[in-house]
Design an enzyme around this catalytic site. Structure first.
Site, mmCIF file in Angstrom:
data_model
loop_
_atom_site.group_PDB
_atom_site.id
_atom_site.type_symbol
_atom_site.label_atom_id
_atom_site.label_comp_id
_atom_site.label_asym_id
_atom_site.label_seq_id
_atom_site.Cartn_x
_atom_site.Cartn_y
_atom_site.Cartn_z
ATOM 1 N N HIS A 40 4.958 3.704 8.447
ATOM 2 C CA HIS A 40 3.575 4.077 8.771
ATOM 3 C C HIS A 40 3.006 4.978 7.674
ATOM 4 O O HIS A 40 1.918 4.721 7.137
ATOM 5 C CB HIS A 40 3.551 4.791 10.124
ATOM 6 C CG HIS A 40 2.233 5.396 10.484
ATOM 7 N ND1 HIS A 40 1.389 4.841 11.424
ATOM 8 C CD2 HIS A 40 1.592 6.517 10.037
ATOM 9 C CE1 HIS A 40 0.293 5.583 11.535
ATOM 10 N NE2 HIS A 40 0.402 6.613 10.700
ATOM 11 N N GLU A 41 3.745 6.029 7.354
ATOM 12 C CA GLU A 41 3.264 6.958 6.330
ATOM 13 C C GLU A 41 3.203 6.298 4.959
ATOM 14 O O GLU A 41 2.347 6.645 4.133
ATOM 15 C CB GLU A 41 4.171 8.201 6.275
ATOM 16 C CG GLU A 41 4.220 8.993 7.570
ATOM 17 C CD GLU A 41 2.849 9.460 8.035
ATOM 18 O OE1 GLU A 41 1.959 9.642 7.200
ATOM 19 O OE2 GLU A 41 2.668 9.628 9.266
ATOM 20 N N HIS A 44 -0.244 4.826 4.398
ATOM 21 C CA HIS A 44 -1.199 5.828 3.912
ATOM 22 C C HIS A 44 -0.931 6.154 2.446
ATOM 23 O O HIS A 44 -1.850 6.205 1.628
ATOM 24 C CB HIS A 44 -1.081 7.117 4.726
ATOM 25 C CG HIS A 44 -1.463 6.984 6.164
ATOM 26 N ND1 HIS A 44 -2.623 6.384 6.577
ATOM 27 C CD2 HIS A 44 -0.821 7.399 7.300
ATOM 28 C CE1 HIS A 44 -2.706 6.443 7.904
ATOM 29 N NE2 HIS A 44 -1.615 7.038 8.357
#
Length: 478
Positions: A40-41, A44
């Site tokens: 997920h990170e 980003h």
């Protein structure tokens, strides 16, 4: 002769094996969760770097740092509490607007403090690399990339599970065919169990408020239970339904039994053509489902539906690739419904955690509870290896799907809140241009910090409540 086994060793071995498998399941879930958070990170991070933003930190977990290493301008690390993660992008909050009121209030002081802390990371050479200075669409991509990465993982895990490993399915093979139709809760059921006799041979009241009560044969309104439509049509255990009204069915497809159910429920009192397979041969049967009163899907009323009198065999099978989108659609709809229901289920969760009320198996469950279930699955001896892998991958896929849906909620400080802020900024800019006014500039996300703290407080409270419930009154597979 060599030495024999130690006393009790045979009894302890399965127990020890079960304990080790439980631990393995919990550890596997923890690793899978950490990977999901990191991925997920990474979404980003990749796009923030791709658009030239400076990212000084990439952390998985919260709390004290367990391990970290700096590469280039970014510190990569692992925190002690593996319940989340973050990347720190410089300039997430813009400077104060020139026309902002300088009148001191508690709220303005709080916002100014938050803004100052965020701007402390900004260096003179960061002028073109801060988050707030980037075009709105780049900020949307950066903030949406994290949840989208979770969606990608969910799709991959579900696809591998369905097409390569297999999944539990309700097949169209008939498991049981009751010989007669007995009203739910009929007195004759208990009598038959007690006497060890056939319930179909016990006369009961057929209509009215006393329907199902045992009576004496020959008296008015008293008769043997009517044959079930399935038995009357000649259906037998072991038969496989391969077509309904000419529509072919894959016996092990995830949605085939649902199609059979819908056809039966919609054919009360009307003939329904079935094609069955028995002993390798196909046969045509015509059944006439009888009217039956059932509870509606929302549980708030009743409706009339067809009843045939068959129960299916539960199996385990691989699905074809074209089946994946339909399966994912069903899971997404169910997940959205569960998320929407969370607020109304919190009171029951509180009673289960602190007042000893039975836990709602369809209610919310926390990370600890999901990890516990993962451990239980690994320890169940009756499950094959493929079934354990299937359940585990489905569990991780579901977690990633929930992370995707939850993080895209348009509430600050969730990723969806940042996305909503950027979209609002663009809309505000378009309106200003149409009115011939100057661009109002970046949306000041700092003004939403009070909302962020309230949301964070609610989330922490819910997490704590789930933790207590998962420890003292857990949901288990038993």
């Amino acid at each position: 002769m060599g030495p024999g086994p130690l006393p009790g060793s045979d009894r302890r071995r399965p127990e020890l094996s079960g304990f080790l498998l439980t631990v393995l399941g919990i550890v596997a879930f923890a690793v899978g969760l950490l990977f999901s958070i990191a991925f997920h990170e990474a979404g980003h991070f990749f796009w923030a770097r791709r658009f030239g933003m400076r990212v000084p930190q990439f952390m998985v977990g919260f709390g004290p740092t367990v391990w970290s290493r700096r590469r280039g301008e970014t510190e990569y690390g692992l925190k002690a509490v593996p319940l989340g993660g973050y990347i720190r992008i410089v300039g997430m909050i813009p400077p104060a607007e020139e026309n902002e009121s300088a009148r001191a209030t508690r709220m303005r002081s709080f916002i100014a403090e938050v803004r100052g802390q965020a701007l402390n990371d900004v260096r003179p050479e960061d002028a073109g690399r801060v988050f707030y200075a980037k075009p709105w669409w780049q900020r949307v991509v950066v903030m949406a990339a994290g949840p989208v990465h979770n969606l990608v993982l969910a799709v991959v895990f579900f696809t591998v599970t369905l097409t390569a490993v297999g999944t539990g399915v309700i097949t169209t093979q008939v498991d049981a065919v009751p010989a007669c139709v007995v009203p739910a809760g009929a007195e004759s059921i208990a009598v038959a169990d007690e006497q060890g006799t056939d319930v179909c041979g016990i006369p009961v009241v057929t209509e009215g408020a006393d329907a199902g009560q045992v009576c004496e044969a020959g008296t008015p309104g008293c008769a043997l239970p009517a044959p079930s439509p399935a038995a009357q049509a000649g259906l037998r255990p072991g038969d496989t339904i391969v077509a309904v009204d000419g529509r072919p069915l894959d016996p092990t497809a995830h949605d085939s039994w649902v199609a059979v159910q819908e056809a039966i429920r919609g054919s009360a009192g009307q003939p329904l053509d079935l094609t069955i397979e028995r002993d390798g041969e196909r046969r045509a049967l015509t059944v006439v489902p009888i009217e039956n009163t059932v509870v509606t899907d929302d549980g708030e009323g009743t409706m009339t539906a067809g009843y045939l009198g068959v129960s299916p065999v539960v199996g385990f099978a691989r699905q074809s690739l074209p089946d994946v989108p339909g399966y994912l659609g069903t899971v997404v709809v169910t997940s959205v419904e569960r998320l929407v229901e969370i607020p109304e289920r919190i009171p029951q969760l509180f009673r289960a955690a602190f007042l000893g009320e039975e836990r709602d198996e369809n209610g919310p469950i926390g990370v600890v509870g999901v990890g516990r279930i993962s451990g239980e699955v690994f320890a169940i001896q009756e499950f094959t290896g493929a079934e354990k892998v299937s359940f585990f991958l489905s569990l991780l896929a579901s977690v990633n799907l929930v992370l995707f849906l939850f993080n895209l909620l348009p509430i600050y400080p969730l990723d969806g809140g940042h996305v909503a802020g950027a979209l609002y900024e663009k809309a505000r800019s378009v309106v200003a241009r149409l009115r011939g006014r100057p661009d109002p500039g970046p949306f000041d996300i700092a003004r939403l910090m009070p909302v962020a703290y309230v949301v964070a407080g609610l989330f922490i409270g819910l997490s704590a409540l789930l933790l207590v419930a998962d420890v003292v009154n857990p949901i288990t597979l038993q």
